[in-house]
Design a protein around this motif. Structure first.
Motif, PDB file in Angstrom:
ATOM      1  N   GLY A   1       0.821  -1.204   0.000  1.00  0.00           N
ATOM      2  CA  GLY A   1       0.000   0.000   0.000  1.00  0.00           C
ATOM      3  C   GLY A   1       0.859   1.260   0.000  1.00  0.00           C
ATOM      4  N   LYS A   2       1.961   1.204   0.740  1.00  0.00           N
ATOM      5  CA  LYS A   2       2.856   2.360   0.805  1.00  0.00           C
ATOM      6  C   LYS A   2       3.484   2.623  -0.562  1.00  0.00           C
ATOM      7  CE  LYS A   2       7.036   4.077   2.965  1.00  0.00           C
ATOM      8  NZ  LYS A   2       8.414   3.577   2.849  1.00  0.00           N
ATOM      9  N   ALA A   3       3.927   1.556  -1.212  1.00  0.00           N
ATOM     10  CA  ALA A   3       4.533   1.715  -2.537  1.00  0.00           C
ATOM     11  C   ALA A   3       3.518   2.296  -3.518  1.00  0.00           C
ATOM     12  CB  ALA A   3       5.044   0.361  -3.039  1.00  0.00           C
ATOM     13  N   ILE A   4       2.271   1.857  -3.418  1.00  0.00           N
ATOM     14  CA  ILE A   4       1.236   2.380  -4.318  1.00  0.00           C
ATOM     15  C   ILE A   4       0.933   3.843  -3.984  1.00  0.00           C
ATOM     16  CG2 ILE A   4      -1.209   2.172  -4.941  1.00  0.00           C
ATOM     17  CD1 ILE A   4      -0.825  -0.865  -4.653  1.00  0.00           C
ATOM     18  N   ALA A   5       0.847   4.141  -2.691  1.00  0.00           N
ATOM     19  CA  ALA A   5       0.586   5.530  -2.282  1.00  0.00           C
ATOM     20  C   ALA A   5       1.666   6.453  -2.845  1.00  0.00           C
ATOM     21  CB  ALA A   5       0.543   5.617  -0.758  1.00  0.00           C
TER      22      ALA A   5
ATOM     23  N   VAL B   1       4.598  15.449  -3.336  1.00  0.00           N
ATOM     24  CA  VAL B   1       5.758  14.579  -3.132  1.00  0.00           C
ATOM     25  C   VAL B   1       6.242  14.675  -1.689  1.00  0.00           C
ATOM     26  CG1 VAL B   1       7.987  13.875  -4.070  1.00  0.00           C
ATOM     27  CG2 VAL B   1       6.365  15.082  -5.514  1.00  0.00           C
ATOM     28  N   PRO B   2       5.594  13.947  -0.769  1.00  0.00           N
ATOM     29  CA  PRO B   2       5.999  14.070   0.631  1.00  0.00           C
ATOM     30  C   PRO B   2       7.277  13.306   0.957  1.00  0.00           C
ATOM     31  CG  PRO B   2       4.131  12.608   0.442  1.00  0.00           C
ATOM     32  CD  PRO B   2       4.500  13.010  -0.946  1.00  0.00           C
ATOM     33  N   LYS B   3       7.748  12.481   0.054  1.00  0.00           N
ATOM     34  CA  LYS B   3       9.021  11.795   0.272  1.00  0.00           C
ATOM     35  C   LYS B   3      10.107  12.818   0.536  1.00  0.00           C
ATOM     36  CE  LYS B   3       9.785   7.470  -2.134  1.00  0.00           C
ATOM     37  NZ  LYS B   3      10.162   6.924  -3.448  1.00  0.00           N
TER      38      LYS B   3
ATOM     39  N   LEU C   1       0.911   7.159  -6.340  1.00  0.00           N
ATOM     40  CA  LEU C   1      -0.247   8.047  -6.457  1.00  0.00           C
ATOM     41  C   LEU C   1       0.109   9.491  -6.093  1.00  0.00           C
ATOM     42  CD1 LEU C   1      -3.112   5.817  -4.965  1.00  0.00           C
ATOM     43  CD2 LEU C   1      -2.676   6.301  -7.364  1.00  0.00           C
ATOM     44  N   PHE C   2       1.028   9.651  -5.127  1.00  0.00           N
ATOM     45  CA  PHE C   2       1.477  11.005  -4.776  1.00  0.00           C
ATOM     46  C   PHE C   2       2.019  11.709  -6.006  1.00  0.00           C
ATOM     47  CE2 PHE C   2       2.368   9.510  -0.217  1.00  0.00           C
ATOM     48  CZ  PHE C   2       1.198  10.065   0.239  1.00  0.00           C
ATOM     49  N   VAL C   3       2.807  10.979  -6.770  1.00  0.00           N
ATOM     50  CA  VAL C   3       3.417  11.554  -7.966  1.00  0.00           C
ATOM     51  C   VAL C   3       2.321  11.959  -8.955  1.00  0.00           C
ATOM     52  CG1 VAL C   3       4.994  11.120  -9.881  1.00  0.00           C
ATOM     53  CG2 VAL C   3       5.498  10.172  -7.622  1.00  0.00           C
TER      54      VAL C   3
END
Lengths: 336, 154
Positions: free
Chosen positions: A241-245, A255-257, A248-250
């Motif tokens: 789910g994190k990888a998908i989120a 881009v909260p990374k 989706l952010f992009v």
């Protein structure tokens, strides 16, 4: 004075309620995870001296609430209302915990988003002037959830790579109108988002769009950029789910990374047998009430956006062929 | 308009599905197959040893097979009770579900699980909650095959 609503889904608090104390109780596996030493109590087994898992879960919730009240130097009588919920049918863990505490209860069901939901509503009640001392709490237990949503626990079922492990954990916070500690400054109520996912053993994928939708709404409503926060933390999306989120952010242009993470990913070690990571109400609850609030007290974390995510299906709706509707609520916690 | 929205929603969901499938790690099929093959094979080999032993005592093949099934069911029930069978099943998958021991595991696991709700509404009502479908459709198929046999023979 302008109103408290911002944009479509967000509220800000004029007198931000203070988290004066928090408490967390976790199961044996959560205690072995990387944050094990941050929790107030690690149980040696899953029964907590009770006869059934359900009773054990309720006791975890009750004891976490008691401990939080104690740490705030208050008496149980001082608390005006408890906002609590859990994953079980009719939210029995919360109901029985509140019975034993004999305190007024507002029972909530937001599946695994309940920690954020209870914080959000508690903050509204306190800032609104209705109450001045409120407890927000939630719990989950691996075995009670497993038997309700999946299979008997002793059955030899093979988990898939996407399966998540329901955390055995309870967390409680005391919210007060006055005091010192981190404050809840804003909150966003999430929409129910359903992207047609039907795989009960891949909840992270079902919930990721709801989390991203709420984060986007929160940032838009407050006209903030993601780096306003030191950390944006989703509740229990797990590794997939994190990888998908992140993808989706992009797509959504946020881009909260590298300030983004997920409680389900953090709660366990790489070598613990939990497949895609943790899940359950307790996952976000114990991470908030344990390590996160402690780090805020120490001053190493100043601005946190907690986005607890919940999958709102039931076994009945799944057998009837429905997809998984999901919700995420966001709560901004800040330490000045 | 509404139709158009529905279509858009479908496209959106389809695209999301593609994203999920792209991100989702592939299941370790080969590893799972090897585990299933080895564990399933070992369970059957153990049963074969037991059957041969009984036949060595002078039992007919059919009698020996019945006793073997009973012993395998007992062993699986014991392993379930000791909390071993689910650990095995986690890795072996079909290897430990398909043999008769998997069926025993499904029933004993349900019985253990629901004992706390009492013997009537717990164990009694829920013991076949997992194994039930196998029984229902097993009976149904047996009935129709039986029927077929009657017609073919007549």
């Amino acid at each position: 004075m302008p109103g408290k609503k911002r944009g479509k889904q967000t509220v800000v608090f004029h007198n931000p309620p203070v988290i004066t104390s928090s408490a967390s109780i976790v199961g044996p596996d959560e205690g072995k995870g990387p944050f094990g030493s941050y929790f107030d109590q690690v149980l040696p087994d899953y029964m907590f001296g009770e006869k059934t898992w359900e009773k054990a879960e309720s006791k975890m919730l009750r004891e976490a609430v008691k401990l939080a009240i104690n740490k705030a130097n208050l008496k149980e009588d001082d608390i005006e209302v408890i906002l609590a919920g859990d994953l079980l049918n009719q939210t029995i863990s919360a109901n029985y915990a509140a019975r034993d505490l004999s305190l007024p209860l507002l029972g909530l069901y937001g599946a695994c988003s309940t920690m954020a939901e209870s914080l959000l509503l508690g903050a509204m009640l306190v800032d609104g002037g209705f109450f001045s001392k409120v407890v927000a709490a939630t719990s989950s237990h691996h075995h009670t959830a497993e038997r309700q949503f999946r299979f008997p626990t002793e059955q030899g079922v093979q988990p898939t790579v996407t399966t998540q492990w329901t955390a055995t954990a309870a967390g409680a916070v005391v919210l007060q109108s006055e005091g010192s500690g981190p404050r809840i400054t804003a909150a966003t109520v999430g929409k129910v988002v359903d992207m047609g996912q039907k795989d009960m053993s891949n909840m992270g994928s079902a919930m990721a769009p709801a989390a991203v939708d709420t984060i986007k709404a929160h940032l838009d409503d407050l006209k903030r950029s993601p780096d306003y926060y030191d950390l944006i933390l989703t509740g229990d999306l797990g590794k997939i789910g994190k990888a998908i989120a992140e993808e989706l952010f992009v797509v959504k242009g946020i881009v909260p990374k590298p300030f983004y993470n997920d409680c389900g990913v953090l709660l366990y070690d790489e070598n613990q047998d939990v497949n895609a990571g943790g899940s359950g109400c307790g996952c976000a609850a114990c991470m908030l009430c344990g390590p996160l609030l402690k780090k805020m007290q120490e001053g190493s974390l100043k601005k946190l956006l907690l986005v607890a995510t919940g999958a709102l299906m039931s076994p009945t709706s799944m057998f009837q062929g429905e997809s998984i509707p999901c919700v995420a609520h966001a709560v901004a916690v800040e330490m000045n | 308009m509404e139709e158009q929205n529905l279509e858009l929603k479908n496209i959106e969901q389809k695209e999301y599905d593609d994203l999920v499938n792209k991100v989702k790690p592939k299941p370790p099929v080969l590893k799972n197959c090897i585990w299933a093959f080895v564990v399933g094979g070992l369970i059957c080999t153990l049963a074969q040893f037991i059957q041969n032993y009984f036949m060595g005592l002078g039992m007919s093949r059919q009698d020996a097979a019945s006793y073997t099934s009973i012993i395998m069911i007992f062993l699986a029930a014991l392993a379930t009770g000791l909390g071993v069978y689910d650990e095995l099943g986690k890795r072996a998958g079909a290897g430990s579900i398909v043999p008769i021991t998997g069926f025993a595991n499904a029933i004993v696991a349900s019985a253990m699980e629901f004992k706390r709700e009492g013997y009537i509404f717990g164990v009694g009502a829920r013991i076949f909650s997992v194994a039930g479908p196998t029984l229902v459709f097993g009976f149904a198929v047996a009935f129709f095959i039986g029927l077929l046999k009657v017609f073919i023979n007549s």
